[in-house]
Design a protein around this motif. Structure first.
Motif, PDB file in Angstrom:
ATOM      1  N   SER A  50       0.458 -15.846  -7.358  1.00 17.60           N
ATOM      2  CA  SER A  50       0.073 -14.447  -7.569  1.00 17.60           C
ATOM      3  C   SER A  50      -0.201 -13.826  -6.202  1.00 17.60           C
ATOM      4  O   SER A  50      -1.350 -13.726  -5.766  1.00 17.60           O
ATOM      5  CB  SER A  50      -1.178 -14.362  -8.439  1.00 17.60           C
ATOM      6  N   PRO A  51       0.847 -13.405  -5.505  1.00 15.98           N
ATOM      7  CA  PRO A  51       0.658 -12.864  -4.165  1.00 15.98           C
ATOM      8  C   PRO A  51       0.047 -11.470  -4.192  1.00 15.98           C
ATOM      9  O   PRO A  51       0.100 -10.775  -5.204  1.00 15.98           O
ATOM     10  CB  PRO A  51       2.081 -12.814  -3.603  1.00 15.98           C
ATOM     11  N   HIS A  52      -0.538 -11.095  -3.078  1.00 14.23           N
ATOM     12  CA  HIS A  52      -1.027  -9.731  -2.890  1.00 14.23           C
ATOM     13  C   HIS A  52       0.020  -8.983  -2.082  1.00 14.23           C
ATOM     14  O   HIS A  52       0.554  -9.512  -1.111  1.00 14.23           O
ATOM     15  CB  HIS A  52      -2.346  -9.735  -2.134  1.00 14.23           C
ATOM     16  N   MET A  53       0.301  -7.757  -2.480  1.00 10.36           N
ATOM     17  CA  MET A  53       1.284  -6.951  -1.759  1.00 10.36           C
ATOM     18  C   MET A  53       0.567  -5.805  -1.068  1.00 10.36           C
ATOM     19  O   MET A  53      -0.284  -5.150  -1.667  1.00 10.36           O
ATOM     20  CB  MET A  53       2.342  -6.426  -2.727  1.00 10.36           C
ATOM     21  N   GLN A  54       0.924  -5.584   0.195  1.00  8.85           N
ATOM     22  CA  GLN A  54       0.317  -4.515   0.986  1.00  8.85           C
ATOM     23  C   GLN A  54       1.420  -3.674   1.610  1.00  8.85           C
ATOM     24  O   GLN A  54       2.346  -4.215   2.199  1.00  8.85           O
ATOM     25  CB  GLN A  54      -0.566  -5.103   2.088  1.00  8.85           C
ATOM     26  N   ARG A  55       1.309  -2.360   1.464  1.00  5.16           N
ATOM     27  CA  ARG A  55       2.302  -1.457   2.044  1.00  5.16           C
ATOM     28  C   ARG A  55       1.876  -1.077   3.455  1.00  5.16           C
ATOM     29  O   ARG A  55       0.736  -0.686   3.685  1.00  5.16           O
ATOM     30  CB  ARG A  55       2.433  -0.205   1.191  1.00  5.16           C
ATOM     31  N   HIS A  56       2.791  -1.232   4.402  1.00  6.03           N
ATOM     32  CA  HIS A  56       2.567  -0.876   5.798  1.00  6.03           C
ATOM     33  C   HIS A  56       3.708   0.025   6.261  1.00  6.03           C
ATOM     34  O   HIS A  56       4.694   0.204   5.549  1.00  6.03           O
ATOM     35  CB  HIS A  56       2.498  -2.130   6.678  1.00  6.03           C
ATOM     36  N   GLU A  57       3.575   0.569   7.461  1.00  2.00           N
ATOM     37  CA  GLU A  57       4.600   1.464   7.985  1.00  2.00           C
ATOM     38  C   GLU A  57       5.967   0.786   8.097  1.00  2.00           C
ATOM     39  O   GLU A  57       6.999   1.410   7.900  1.00  2.00           O
ATOM     40  CB  GLU A  57       4.188   1.986   9.363  1.00  2.00           C
ATOM     41  N   ASP A  58       5.964  -0.511   8.412  1.00  2.00           N
ATOM     42  CA  ASP A  58       7.226  -1.222   8.602  1.00  2.00           C
ATOM     43  C   ASP A  58       7.741  -1.893   7.331  1.00  2.00           C
ATOM     44  O   ASP A  58       8.718  -2.635   7.371  1.00  2.00           O
ATOM     45  CB  ASP A  58       7.089  -2.262   9.722  1.00  2.00           C
TER      46      ASP A  58
END
Length: 70
Positions: A50-58
């Protein structure tokens, strides 16, 4: 009141494959995102997480937090 069961093929469900994305064996990692929660599966070694997803600029970063301390 009518209740419709949640369908896994709704517009809120997104499936993607990360080539060589498995941390254990380096196999392709299938990721399903439903209602903001991500689940992943490696078809080669059968690892489920169950990974965590994080949105970044790249782009989007997928983080596999530790499940506990040994």
């Amino acid at each position: 009141m009518r209740h419709e069961p949640h369908s896994p093929t709704t517009d809120a469900t997104k499936d993607l494959r990360l080539p060589n994305g498995c941390l254990l064996c380096g196999g392709d990692l299938d990721v399903r995102v439903t209602d903001g929660a991500a689940r992943s599966f490696c078809g080669h070694c059968r690892w489920i997480s169950s990974p965590h997803m994080q949105r970044h600029e790249d782009g989007i970063h997928i983080v596999h937090p530790a499940g506990g301390i040994a």
